[in-house]
Design an enzyme around this catalytic site. Sequence first.
Site, PDB file in Angstrom:
ATOM      1  N   ASP A 103       0.841  -1.190   0.000  1.00 40.34           N
ATOM      2  CA  ASP A 103       0.000   0.000   0.000  1.00 40.34           C
ATOM      3  C   ASP A 103       0.889   1.258   0.000  1.00 40.34           C
ATOM      4  O   ASP A 103       1.753   1.395  -0.857  1.00 40.34           O
ATOM      5  CB  ASP A 103      -0.946  -0.071   1.207  1.00 40.34           C
ATOM      6  N   HIS A 276      -7.169  -6.920   0.315  1.00 43.55           N
ATOM      7  CA  HIS A 276      -6.103  -5.917   0.288  1.00 43.55           C
ATOM      8  C   HIS A 276      -5.007  -6.212   1.308  1.00 43.55           C
ATOM      9  O   HIS A 276      -3.833  -5.957   1.057  1.00 43.55           O
ATOM     10  CB  HIS A 276      -6.711  -4.533   0.568  1.00 43.55           C
TER      11      HIS A 276
END
Length: 402
Positions: A103, A276
């Site tokens: 991320d 994610h």
Amino acid sequence: MRGAEDLRIDTGEAVISATCLGSGSAVLLLHGFPQTKLMWRDIAPRLAERFTVICADLRGYGDSSTPPSDAEHAPYSKRAMARDMVSVMARLGFARFSIAGHDRGGRVAYRAALDHPGRVDALAVLDVLPVDAVWDRADDRLALGFWPWSLLAQPEPLPERLIAGAPDAVTGNAFSGAWGSPAATFGEQVCAAYTAALSDPARIHAICEEYRAAAGIDRDHDAADRAAGRMITCPVLVLWSASGPLGSWYRRDGGPLALWRQLAPDVTGAPVHGGHFFPEEQPAAIAATLASFFARTPDHRALPPPVAVSPIRTTDCRGPSRSCPRADHTFTGVLVAVGCPGIWLWRLNDCGTAAAWPASPVAGADLPARAFGGRSEHVAACGHGLPPGGWRWSCWGRPGCQ
């Protein structure tokens, strides 16, 4: 993490909180939002079986400091954050290292590879695309699905006040399954730690500044690199959630691999089962994949760059060491610490072996020895720019040493 050493390293721009464990070539792990270095809790120990692993909190996140920002948000640009990490690794004695980022950490990681190509041996980016690639293709899906990108980039104090009013709403959304990873992935203690890290007003502001930088100056840096034809020169591993947006939103562009190949000629990768936060969902599988990828890079642990050496003191010492069981071999020479970009501990003995490990940078003779399991045994020199006539050695901290 068991056996890990907690560090606070002043880079000159920020104070970075890091955890270090293992031995071997260095691997730096960088977290995303709304996480901290805690996200690597189940991956770092596995990698530490083969590497020296450093998990760091980005500036503004976790236990790292929150430097003041400016009108362009430059202190929270990925360029500034990458400088932090290069400085951290140099101060730990690693002139070269591999890096994995998830991320937001993935964007700091690729910026480090672009700005410091001589330092980064290999790059792994996890569920992330280049900043400019995301903004240039932004649409209603991004605005709704990646809400932190637009909300946290709003002018202060709106996002700061919203987060401060309910930090648990942010982490509750992220870790509830809404971002693709089951809530069971995160225990109560982990969620509480992430929420606590998002509850301090200074850190909230710093995180918003980082998102504002991504909406502006980071895009400018990426665009300048593309215009100049600058590329990432090291091997790149790209992993992304098989069920997440990266695999579906960017099909028209050829998917994540095609977008990364615009920035790097040597790109491999694949989708990963999970949401994610797949590194926390599947730590064993991700650790194995990263270990296999990073194992292909050169081992630089014993070769710091040449530096000017400066003798501090000499001494003699007798006694067995870990690599030589004989009790009668002798170490003699000079302790060298001045001018090092990080301190290195060296050992040479009558068994004909020499070894080197990085240690935390300190001044003069106050030298700890993480490399020796907490025992300061035989310390010698920093770098390999040693005087003519061969190695000169010193003994430190054993009975009988002065």
